[in-house]
Design an enzyme around this catalytic site. Structure first.
Site, PDB file in Angstrom:
ATOM      1  CG  ASP A 112       4.038 -11.399  55.239  1.00 11.61           C
ATOM      2  OD1 ASP A 112       4.315 -11.747  56.401  1.00 11.61           O
ATOM      3  OD2 ASP A 112       3.468 -10.326  54.970  1.00 11.61           O
ATOM      4  CG  ASN A 113       7.129 -10.107  55.957  1.00  7.23           C
ATOM      5  OD1 ASN A 113       7.101 -11.334  56.059  1.00  7.23           O
ATOM      6  ND2 ASN A 113       6.521  -9.294  56.823  1.00  7.23           N
ATOM      7  CD  GLU A 118       3.856  -9.337  60.818  1.00  7.12           C
ATOM      8  OE1 GLU A 118       3.510  -8.867  59.719  1.00  7.12           O
ATOM      9  OE2 GLU A 118       4.815 -10.101  60.933  1.00  7.12           O
ATOM     10  CE  LYS A 137      10.258 -12.246  55.894  1.00  5.87           C
ATOM     11  NZ  LYS A 137       9.143 -13.227  55.815  1.00  5.87           N
ATOM     12  CG  ASP A 194       5.437 -15.155  56.465  1.00  2.07           C
ATOM     13  OD1 ASP A 194       4.630 -15.366  57.405  1.00  2.07           O
ATOM     14  OD2 ASP A 194       6.172 -14.142  56.407  1.00  2.07           O
TER      15      ASP A 194
HETATM   16  C1  LIG Z   1      14.021  -5.177  60.445  1.00  2.82           C
HETATM   17  C2  LIG Z   1      12.779  -6.018  60.721  1.00  2.82           C
HETATM   18  C3  LIG Z   1      12.876  -7.216  61.442  1.00  2.82           C
HETATM   19  C4  LIG Z   1      11.731  -7.981  61.680  1.00  2.82           C
HETATM   20  C5  LIG Z   1      10.525  -7.542  61.197  1.00  2.82           C
HETATM   21  C6  LIG Z   1       9.307  -8.309  61.456  1.00  2.82           C
HETATM   22  C7  LIG Z   1       9.018  -9.500  60.578  1.00  2.82           C
HETATM   23  C8  LIG Z   1       7.715  -9.605  60.120  1.00  2.82           C
HETATM   24  C9  LIG Z   1       7.355 -10.734  59.361  1.00  2.82           C
HETATM   25  O1  LIG Z   1       6.075 -10.871  58.898  1.00  2.82           O
HETATM   26  C10 LIG Z   1       8.272 -11.731  59.075  1.00  2.82           C
HETATM   27  O2  LIG Z   1       7.836 -12.813  58.329  1.00  2.82           O
HETATM   28  C11 LIG Z   1       9.584 -11.620  59.556  1.00  2.82           C
HETATM   29  C12 LIG Z   1      10.602 -12.679  59.312  1.00  2.82           C
HETATM   30  O3  LIG Z   1      11.789 -12.441  59.506  1.00  2.82           O
HETATM   31  N1  LIG Z   1      10.152 -13.870  58.940  1.00  2.82           N
HETATM   32  C13 LIG Z   1      11.070 -14.976  58.800  1.00  2.82           C
HETATM   33  C14 LIG Z   1      10.319 -16.242  59.122  1.00  2.82           C
HETATM   34  C15 LIG Z   1      10.967 -17.359  59.402  1.00  2.82           C
HETATM   35  C16 LIG Z   1      10.226 -18.604  59.754  1.00  2.82           C
HETATM   36  O4  LIG Z   1      10.407 -19.578  58.726  1.00  2.82           O
HETATM   37  C17 LIG Z   1      11.357 -20.554  59.122  1.00  2.82           C
HETATM   38  N2  LIG Z   1      12.291 -20.687  58.005  1.00  2.82           N
HETATM   39  C18 LIG Z   1      13.127 -19.739  57.559  1.00  2.82           C
HETATM   40  N3  LIG Z   1      13.781 -20.164  56.470  1.00  2.82           N
HETATM   41  C19 LIG Z   1      13.359 -21.429  56.222  1.00  2.82           C
HETATM   42  C20 LIG Z   1      13.665 -22.390  55.228  1.00  2.82           C
HETATM   43  N4  LIG Z   1      14.561 -22.131  54.271  1.00  2.82           N
HETATM   44  N5  LIG Z   1      13.028 -23.586  55.264  1.00  2.82           N
HETATM   45  C21 LIG Z   1      12.128 -23.816  56.226  1.00  2.82           C
HETATM   46  N6  LIG Z   1      11.773 -22.947  57.197  1.00  2.82           N
HETATM   47  C22 LIG Z   1      12.402 -21.761  57.194  1.00  2.82           C
HETATM   48  C23 LIG Z   1      11.966 -20.043  60.418  1.00  2.82           C
HETATM   49  O5  LIG Z   1      12.354 -21.125  61.250  1.00  2.82           O
HETATM   50  C24 LIG Z   1      10.804 -19.256  60.991  1.00  2.82           C
HETATM   51  O6  LIG Z   1       9.834 -20.096  61.583  1.00  2.82           O
HETATM   52  C25 LIG Z   1       9.954 -10.497  60.307  1.00  2.82           C
HETATM   53  C26 LIG Z   1      10.429  -6.362  60.475  1.00  2.82           C
HETATM   54  C27 LIG Z   1      11.560  -5.587  60.248  1.00  2.82           C
HETATM   55 MG   LIG Z   2       5.927 -12.469  57.496  1.00  2.00          MG
END
Ligand SMILES: Cc1ccc(Cc2cc(O)c(O)c(C(=O)NC/C=C/[C@H]3O[C@@H](n4cnc5c(N)ncnc54)[C@H](O)[C@@H]3O)c2)cc1
Ligand SMILES: [Mg+2]
Length: 214
Positions: A169-170, A199, A144, A141
């Protein structure tokens, strides 16, 4: 000075949830996100699918990629058997600090090891640092575009065994096209899509559950 959304989410947990009661923590976050401010937790609808997969797998070792504020960490950890271990990776120190407090409020700190760092750096260290042989369940999660490279890295590091489950997820929104293409066409995985919604919205999204065949 202005608070951040994660700080306001934590305040909602501390105000509305009962210490040591993971379900009340989950409920408080979902209420905050529905009534006050949307946030990217897996949420209550997809969360039920997550719960059913965790219960079915009954994992001894779990890896979560992307802790954010700890919502799914709490959901998963609250369903684990006593000797089980959940390692969750989060590279944003501000999010990690909030997540630690959310996990502690739920009383689950003994089941959860939150590692502050990047998945790409830490996946290769799982065996030497945490004595993990393989993961029974991985919840993806995080960013992406990291799902596919990190899945390949877990394969290369021998962290998946015959029967290991990946739950992503997603896979529709925001979407993980390269991951889906790989996992659905690879002979080494058996995949299943669980249709749901992004969500707290009516937008389609879903979880992809994949079994590693070895
Ligand atoms: C167009 C659009 C935009 C947003 C949404 C809505 C939407 C709905 C969702 O359920 C989503 O999970 C997301 C989403 O972008 N999630 C990314 C979540 C990252 C978290 O993980 C952390 N992280 C990211 N890469 C790493 C990594 N390598 N090692 C360690 N931690 C990492 C970050 O520090 C964050 O804590 C977005 C829907 C559609
Ligand atoms: Mg998510």
């Amino acid at each position: 000075t202005q608070t951040t959304r994660p700080q306001r989410m934590l305040a909602a947990v501390q105000k509305n949830a009962t210490r040591g009661d993971p379900r009340s923590v989950v409920k408080a976050i979902d209420q905050f996100c529905r009534q006050k401010e949307w946030a990217m937790n897996v949420g209550d609808e997809k969360g039920c699918i997550l719960d059913s997969v965790v219960t079915e797998v009954n994992p001894a070792t779990v890896l979560e990629l992307g802790t954010y504020c700890g919502y799914s960490t709490v959901r998963i950890a609250s369903l684990l058997p006593s000797n089980a271990k959940l390692i969750t990776l989060e590279f944003n120190p501000d999010y990690a600090a909030i997540a630690r407090q959310v996990i502690a409020w739920a009383g689950l700190e003994d089941k959860v090891q939150l590692v502050e760092g990047a998945s790409g750096d830490w996946i290769p260290k799982m065996k030497e640092k945490f004595g993990i042989e393989t993961f029974d369940l991985v919840f993806l999660d995080h960013w992406k575009d990291r799902y596919l490279p990190d899945t390949k890295l877990m394969e290369e590091c021998g962290l998946l065994r015959k029967g290991s489950i990946l739950l992503a997820d997603n896979v529709i929104c925001p979407g993980t096209p390269d991951y889906l293409e790989y996992i659905r066409n690879s002979p080494r995985y058996k995949s299943q899509y669980f249709k749901s919604h992004l969500e707290y919205t009516k937008v389609e999204d879903g979880l992809e559950k994949s079994v590693f065949l070895g």
